[in-house]
Write an enzyme that holds these catalytic residues in place. Structure first.
Site, PDB file in Angstrom:
ATOM      1  N   HIS A   1      14.148  58.612  52.871  1.00 13.29           N
ATOM      2  CA  HIS A   1      14.277  59.675  53.429  1.00 13.29           C
ATOM      3  C   HIS A   1      14.957  58.541  54.634  1.00 13.29           C
ATOM      4  O   HIS A   1      14.788  59.459  56.292  1.00 13.29           O
ATOM      5  CB  HIS A   1      13.529  60.688  53.773  1.00 13.29           C
ATOM      6  CG  HIS A   1      13.286  61.241  52.362  1.00 13.29           C
ATOM      7  ND1 HIS A   1      12.230  62.189  52.616  1.00 13.29           N
ATOM      8  CD2 HIS A   1      14.322  61.160  51.530  1.00 13.29           C
ATOM      9  CE1 HIS A   1      12.413  62.687  51.844  1.00 13.29           C
ATOM     10  NE2 HIS A   1      13.690  63.065  50.936  1.00 13.29           N
TER      11      HIS A   1
ATOM     12  N   HIS B   1      17.269  67.979  40.144  1.00 14.28           N
ATOM     13  CA  HIS B   1      17.331  67.727  41.030  1.00 14.28           C
ATOM     14  C   HIS B   1      18.733  66.699  41.980  1.00 14.28           C
ATOM     15  O   HIS B   1      18.872  65.110  40.917  1.00 14.28           O
ATOM     16  CB  HIS B   1      16.389  67.419  41.843  1.00 14.28           C
ATOM     17  CG  HIS B   1      16.092  66.654  43.530  1.00 14.28           C
ATOM     18  ND1 HIS B   1      17.287  67.489  45.108  1.00 14.28           N
ATOM     19  CD2 HIS B   1      15.495  66.291  44.163  1.00 14.28           C
ATOM     20  CE1 HIS B   1      16.816  67.500  45.942  1.00 14.28           C
ATOM     21  NE2 HIS B   1      15.837  66.975  45.684  1.00 14.28           N
TER      22      HIS B   1
ATOM     23  N   HIS C   1      11.955  70.275  46.345  1.00 15.87           N
ATOM     24  CA  HIS C   1      12.026  70.741  47.851  1.00 15.87           C
ATOM     25  C   HIS C   1      13.421  70.665  48.205  1.00 15.87           C
ATOM     26  O   HIS C   1      13.351  71.243  49.734  1.00 15.87           O
ATOM     27  CB  HIS C   1      11.042  69.525  48.428  1.00 15.87           C
ATOM     28  CG  HIS C   1      12.149  68.160  48.932  1.00 15.87           C
ATOM     29  ND1 HIS C   1      12.040  67.607  49.445  1.00 15.87           N
ATOM     30  CD2 HIS C   1      11.851  67.655  47.317  1.00 15.87           C
ATOM     31  CE1 HIS C   1      13.190  66.550  48.979  1.00 15.87           C
ATOM     32  NE2 HIS C   1      12.808  66.280  47.963  1.00 15.87           N
TER      33      HIS C   1
ATOM     34  N   ASP D   1      10.731  66.326  41.342  1.00 18.79           N
ATOM     35  CA  ASP D   1       9.829  66.309  42.575  1.00 18.79           C
ATOM     36  C   ASP D   1       8.842  66.506  42.796  1.00 18.79           C
ATOM     37  O   ASP D   1       7.835  66.132  43.741  1.00 18.79           O
ATOM     38  CB  ASP D   1      10.682  65.699  44.080  1.00 18.79           C
ATOM     39  CG  ASP D   1      11.449  65.055  44.817  1.00 18.79           C
ATOM     40  OD1 ASP D   1      11.793  63.719  43.760  1.00 18.79           O
ATOM     41  OD2 ASP D   1      12.681  65.208  45.291  1.00 18.79           O
TER      42      ASP D   1
ATOM     43  N   TYR E   1       2.352  62.278  50.240  1.00 19.63           N
ATOM     44  CA  TYR E   1       3.802  63.259  49.556  1.00 19.63           C
ATOM     45  C   TYR E   1       3.208  64.733  49.599  1.00 19.63           C
ATOM     46  O   TYR E   1       5.122  65.217  50.080  1.00 19.63           O
ATOM     47  CB  TYR E   1       4.068  62.694  47.545  1.00 19.63           C
ATOM     48  CG  TYR E   1       4.917  63.303  47.300  1.00 19.63           C
ATOM     49  CD1 TYR E   1       6.140  62.056  47.021  1.00 19.63           C
ATOM     50  CD2 TYR E   1       5.382  64.520  47.527  1.00 19.63           C
ATOM     51  CE1 TYR E   1       7.254  62.233  46.389  1.00 19.63           C
ATOM     52  CE2 TYR E   1       6.413  64.487  46.198  1.00 19.63           C
ATOM     53  CZ  TYR E   1       8.042  63.145  46.180  1.00 19.63           C
ATOM     54  OH  TYR E   1       9.280  63.857  45.917  1.00 19.63           O
TER      55      TYR E   1
ATOM     56  N   HIS F   1       9.286  60.622  40.767  1.00 23.58           N
ATOM     57  CA  HIS F   1       8.796  59.460  41.206  1.00 23.58           C
ATOM     58  C   HIS F   1       6.722  58.655  40.812  1.00 23.58           C
ATOM     59  O   HIS F   1       6.347  59.979  40.135  1.00 23.58           O
ATOM     60  CB  HIS F   1       8.436  59.695  42.925  1.00 23.58           C
ATOM     61  CG  HIS F   1       9.756  59.565  43.610  1.00 23.58           C
ATOM     62  ND1 HIS F   1      10.968  58.705  43.632  1.00 23.58           N
ATOM     63  CD2 HIS F   1      10.371  60.765  44.065  1.00 23.58           C
ATOM     64  CE1 HIS F   1      11.978  58.962  43.768  1.00 23.58           C
ATOM     65  NE2 HIS F   1      11.868  60.436  44.699  1.00 23.58           N
TER      66      HIS F   1
END
Length: 395
Positions: free
Chosen positions: A23, A79, A145, A164, A192, A225
């Site tokens: 990010h 996503h 999210h 995610d 996370y 991930h």
């Protein structure tokens, strides 16, 4: 690189050993990460998610070793964030008419990213796609999210592709949860959750309860991930339910920044006071200018109470203190208590500012805080120790 997960499914993603921030610079990835993409070969061939754009060409080269791209019947985008959709542009140059299954929000966001009107098929919870022996069922997971997020469940194989949710930024070629260091795995999993999913905890609870109500057998959970949960896969689901319900441990975290070590000495004296009254409580101290901000946030997530300190500078607070308070505010923690402390030389606004910021973040501010002029002498340190002892009464 590819890994066979079952006779039907192959992992075709990318392990990113070098990744250290995510990010932008907002999330630290000490253990690297992976971008998990899955190829399903049934009577129909399905690709679930892609990888981050820097690895797009490598991804497609490797994918061609596993399948003729023209044989891919469907692409599922759980996503649309760039770390999952980043290879779409290159992939769609090769197979431009292939249907892309996603939510309505997903189609909108992908168009916003890539400015292409591909063959989108918008789906909602309960929609299905028969692919032969197995069937895909889509479950919208808004705000887990992003607004577009969804899960895809593969019946027959009984595998949940969760994107995610239930993920970690954790690079490992031992792709299963029972093959990796458990301490590392769960540290990365809670980090996370704390740093990414905390603001959406009410959605986490609601969505998990909904999915569990379907009574679907789950053999594996395959996130976007990190590792795949195959050994007791629902253990991470249970952890999410625990973390989502105003989680805390028997811990107080003390965060500070300091100009000439005066606020540091206050922090240590406050910790001494707490420990002298309760030897069982966990106390952790972090200098916010020297420690990783996401690791600090993880400890805030685990804490009943957070004490924040800063020297006063220019009628304000030190920049690292301001930054960590801004992160805390954005994450919308629930049912946590806090207090402020700090040293000063002239005007001494830091304690008031920190208290106000903690209040804005939704913390119950338990007192007016404590401030000490210049370098605290032994009397000043004793006041800090007393402050620490008294703070226990507020937990």
């Amino acid at each position: 690189m590819a890994f066979k997960i079952s006779d039907t499914i192959t992992w075709v993603g990318k392990i990113d050993w070098e990744l250290r921030t995510f990010h932008g610079e907002e999330y630290s990835t000490h253990k690297g990460s992976s971008y998990n993409s899955y190829l399903i070969k049934d009577e129909k061939t399905v690709l679930i998610d892609t990888v981050w754009q820097p690895f797009s060409k490598e991804f497609i080269t490797n994918l061609k070793k596993k399948v003729n791209l023209n044989e891919i019947d469907y692409i599922i985008m759980n996503h649309s964030e760039s770390d999952h959709s980043g290879a779409l542009s290159d992939l769609m140059k090769e197979i431009p008419d292939t249907p892309i299954y996603c939510t309505k929000s997903g189609a909108k966001i992908i168009k916003g990213h890539y400015h292409k009107d591909w063959n989108f098929v918008e789906v909602k919870t309960g929609d299905t796609l028969d692919i032969g022996k197995n069937k895909l069922t889509f479950v919208e997971a808004k705000m887990l999210h992003w607004p577009d997020t969804m899960f895809t469940y593969l019946s027959g194989e009984n595998i949940l592709f969760s994107n995610d949710a239930f993920a970690q930024h954790y690079a490992s070629e031992s792709i299963y949860n029972d093959k990796v260091d458990q301490a590392e795995l769960f540290q990365e999993a809670i980090k996370y959750y704390a740093n990414i999913l905390t603001p959406f905890s009410k959605f986490v609870v609601k969505k998990i309860e909904e999915v569990l109500s379907f009574n679907l057998p789950v053999k594996m959970i395959c996130p976007s991930h990190g590792i795949i949960w195959r050994d007791n896969p629902l253990q991470i689901v249970n952890k999410y339910m625990e973390w989502a319900k105003d989680y805390n441990e028997n811990q107080i975290t003390i965060i500070y920044d300091t100009m000439w070590n005066d606020t540091r000495r206050m922090a240590e004296a406050i910790a001494e006071g707490i420990k002298s009254s309760n030897k069982d409580i966990i106390i952790k101290l972090f200098n916010s200018s020297k420690n990783d901000k996401n690791d600090i946030i993880t400890e805030v997530f685990k804490s009943k109470m957070v004490l924040v300190g800063s020297s006063t500078i220019n009628n304000g607070i030190l920049s690292s203190t301001a930054a960590i308070l801004e992160m805390i505010k954005g994450l919308d923690f629930k049912k946590k208590k806090g207090a402020a402390f700090g040293s000063y030389g002239w005007s001494g606004e830091s304690v008031k500012i920190i208290s106000e910021e903690l209040n804005k973040a939704g913390f119950e501010v338990v007192n007016e805080g404590i401030k000490e002029l210049w370098n605290p002498d032994e009397d000043g340190l004793n006041r800090c120790r007393e402050f620490g002892r008294n703070i226990l009464e507020k937990i």
